[in-house]
Design a protein around this motif. Structure first.
Motif, mmCIF file in Angstrom:
data_model
loop_
_atom_site.group_PDB
_atom_site.id
_atom_site.type_symbol
_atom_site.label_atom_id
_atom_site.label_comp_id
_atom_site.label_asym_id
_atom_site.label_seq_id
_atom_site.Cartn_x
_atom_site.Cartn_y
_atom_site.Cartn_z
ATOM 1 N N VAL A 52 0.807 -1.216 0.000
ATOM 2 C CA VAL A 52 0.000 0.000 0.000
ATOM 3 C C VAL A 52 0.847 1.276 0.000
ATOM 4 N N GLU A 53 2.118 1.173 0.350
ATOM 5 C CA GLU A 53 2.983 2.354 0.335
ATOM 6 C C GLU A 53 3.284 2.824 -1.088
ATOM 7 N N CYS A 54 3.086 1.957 -2.065
ATOM 8 C CA CYS A 54 3.320 2.338 -3.464
ATOM 9 C C CYS A 54 2.161 3.208 -3.945
ATOM 10 N N GLN A 55 2.483 4.198 -4.754
ATOM 11 C CA GLN A 55 1.463 5.090 -5.281
ATOM 12 C C GLN A 55 0.563 4.402 -6.296
ATOM 13 N N THR A 56 1.010 3.308 -6.806
ATOM 14 C CA THR A 56 0.284 2.558 -7.818
ATOM 15 C C THR A 56 -0.081 1.191 -7.252
ATOM 16 N N PRO A 57 -1.106 0.531 -7.770
ATOM 17 C CA PRO A 57 -1.429 -0.807 -7.269
ATOM 18 C C PRO A 57 -0.259 -1.761 -7.518
ATOM 19 N N PHE A 58 0.316 -2.263 -6.458
ATOM 20 C CA PHE A 58 1.473 -3.162 -6.564
ATOM 21 C C PHE A 58 1.219 -4.363 -5.669
ATOM 22 N N PHE A 59 1.415 -5.555 -6.233
ATOM 23 C CA PHE A 59 1.176 -6.790 -5.506
ATOM 24 C C PHE A 59 2.394 -7.690 -5.635
ATOM 25 N N ILE A 118 15.299 9.676 -8.755
ATOM 26 C CA ILE A 118 13.848 9.590 -8.614
ATOM 27 C C ILE A 118 13.419 10.142 -7.259
ATOM 28 N N SER A 119 12.135 10.354 -7.108
ATOM 29 C CA SER A 119 11.622 11.028 -5.915
ATOM 30 C C SER A 119 11.720 10.157 -4.664
ATOM 31 N N PRO A 120 11.815 10.819 -3.501
ATOM 32 C CA PRO A 120 11.837 10.081 -2.231
ATOM 33 C C PRO A 120 10.587 9.209 -2.035
ATOM 34 N N LEU A 121 9.450 9.663 -2.558
ATOM 35 C CA LEU A 121 8.217 8.887 -2.440
ATOM 36 C C LEU A 121 8.346 7.558 -3.183
ATOM 37 N N ARG A 122 8.957 7.571 -4.346
ATOM 38 C CA ARG A 122 9.176 6.343 -5.118
ATOM 39 C C ARG A 122 10.178 5.423 -4.390
ATOM 40 N N ILE A 123 11.223 6.018 -3.842
ATOM 41 C CA ILE A 123 12.203 5.231 -3.080
ATOM 42 C C ILE A 123 11.515 4.550 -1.899
ATOM 43 N N ARG A 124 10.656 5.279 -1.215
ATOM 44 C CA ARG A 124 9.928 4.715 -0.071
ATOM 45 C C ARG A 124 9.083 3.516 -0.509
ATOM 46 N N GLY A 125 8.458 3.617 -1.681
ATOM 47 C CA GLY A 125 7.697 2.486 -2.213
ATOM 48 C C GLY A 125 8.591 1.288 -2.478
ATOM 49 N N GLY A 126 9.774 1.530 -3.049
ATOM 50 C CA GLY A 126 10.720 0.451 -3.312
ATOM 51 C C GLY A 126 11.184 -0.222 -2.039
ATOM 52 N N ALA A 128 9.470 -0.381 0.706
ATOM 53 C CA ALA A 128 8.327 -1.152 1.206
ATOM 54 C C ALA A 128 8.196 -2.482 0.466
ATOM 55 N N ILE A 129 8.439 -2.481 -0.844
ATOM 56 C CA ILE A 129 8.390 -3.722 -1.629
ATOM 57 C C ILE A 129 9.402 -4.721 -1.067
ATOM 58 N N LEU A 130 10.626 -4.269 -0.877
ATOM 59 C CA LEU A 130 11.664 -5.140 -0.342
ATOM 60 C C LEU A 130 11.297 -5.626 1.063
ATOM 61 N N GLY A 131 10.779 -4.741 1.887
ATOM 62 C CA GLY A 131 10.390 -5.108 3.249
ATOM 63 C C GLY A 131 9.320 -6.183 3.281
ATOM 64 N N ARG A 132 8.297 -6.052 2.433
ATOM 65 C CA ARG A 132 7.234 -7.053 2.381
ATOM 66 C C ARG A 132 7.780 -8.394 1.883
ATOM 67 N N LEU A 133 8.636 -8.335 0.878
ATOM 68 C CA LEU A 133 9.237 -9.550 0.330
ATOM 69 C C LEU A 133 10.022 -10.294 1.411
ATOM 70 N N LYS A 134 10.848 -9.565 2.143
ATOM 71 C CA LYS A 134 11.649 -10.183 3.196
ATOM 72 C C LYS A 134 10.766 -10.729 4.319
ATOM 73 N N ARG A 135 9.705 -10.019 4.674
ATOM 74 C CA ARG A 135 8.799 -10.498 5.715
ATOM 75 C C ARG A 135 8.146 -11.808 5.294
ATOM 76 N N GLN A 136 7.721 -11.894 4.031
ATOM 77 C CA GLN A 136 7.103 -13.143 3.564
ATOM 78 C C GLN A 136 8.111 -14.299 3.636
ATOM 79 N N VAL A 137 9.351 -14.046 3.284
ATOM 80 C CA VAL A 137 10.388 -15.081 3.362
ATOM 81 C C VAL A 137 10.592 -15.508 4.822
#
Length: 142
Positions: A52-59, A118-126, A128-137
């Motif tokens: 949800v931290e991504c500005q676009t729908p990301f799954f 790129i913008s800090p908002l985009r970096i924050r989304g990236g 978050a993606i890595l964080g969710r991936l690591k949590r699932q692992v």
């Protein structure tokens, strides 16, 4: 026993970005965006986690099996930066062990020099993606 390191392919991608001129970095991001593999036909967003931290729908979904981590990402083509993050992780983590995935540094995008492109908002989304991936692992290893 030494501490786990990030997968060699991902380390190579990080180095390539870090050494590239700023104007080339944006082109490299577009290449990773275009190269992001689509979801398999039998898979949809059901069973995937939304970042949800991504500005676009990301799954995303990570699966640990036989000592390796498989990843799936879904993001619309209209979001090339976010798709690029997914493409970088998909390529860089292909065949990686759970320990290698968990060893990916949280500041990977800064190490790549993306904070200047790129913008800090985009970096924050990236991040978050890595964080969710690591949590699932981590959850699957528990």
């Amino acid at each position: 026993m030494s501490a786990p390191t990030m997968p060699p392919k991902l380390a190579e991608i990080v180095d390539d970005f870090a050494s590239a001129p700023r104007e080339v970095v944006l082109e490299m991001l577009l290449e990773f965006s275009d190269a992001m593999p689509p979801l398999p036909a039998e898979m949809d967003r059901e069973g995937m986690e939304q970042v949800v931290e991504c500005q676009t729908p990301f799954f995303l979904r990570a699966e640990v099996a036989d000592g390796t981590v498989r990843t799936w990402f879904d993001c619309p083509p209209e979001s090339p930066t976010t798709r690029a993050f997914a493409g970088i992780l998909a390529e860089g983590l292909a065949g990686a062990s759970p320990q290698e995935v968990l060893a990916v540094p949280e500041d990977i995008y800064q190490r790549m020099g993306l904070a200047q492109a790129i913008s800090p908002l985009r970096i924050r989304g990236g991040i978050a993606i890595l964080g969710r991936l690591k949590r699932q692992v981590r959850e699957q290893l528990a």
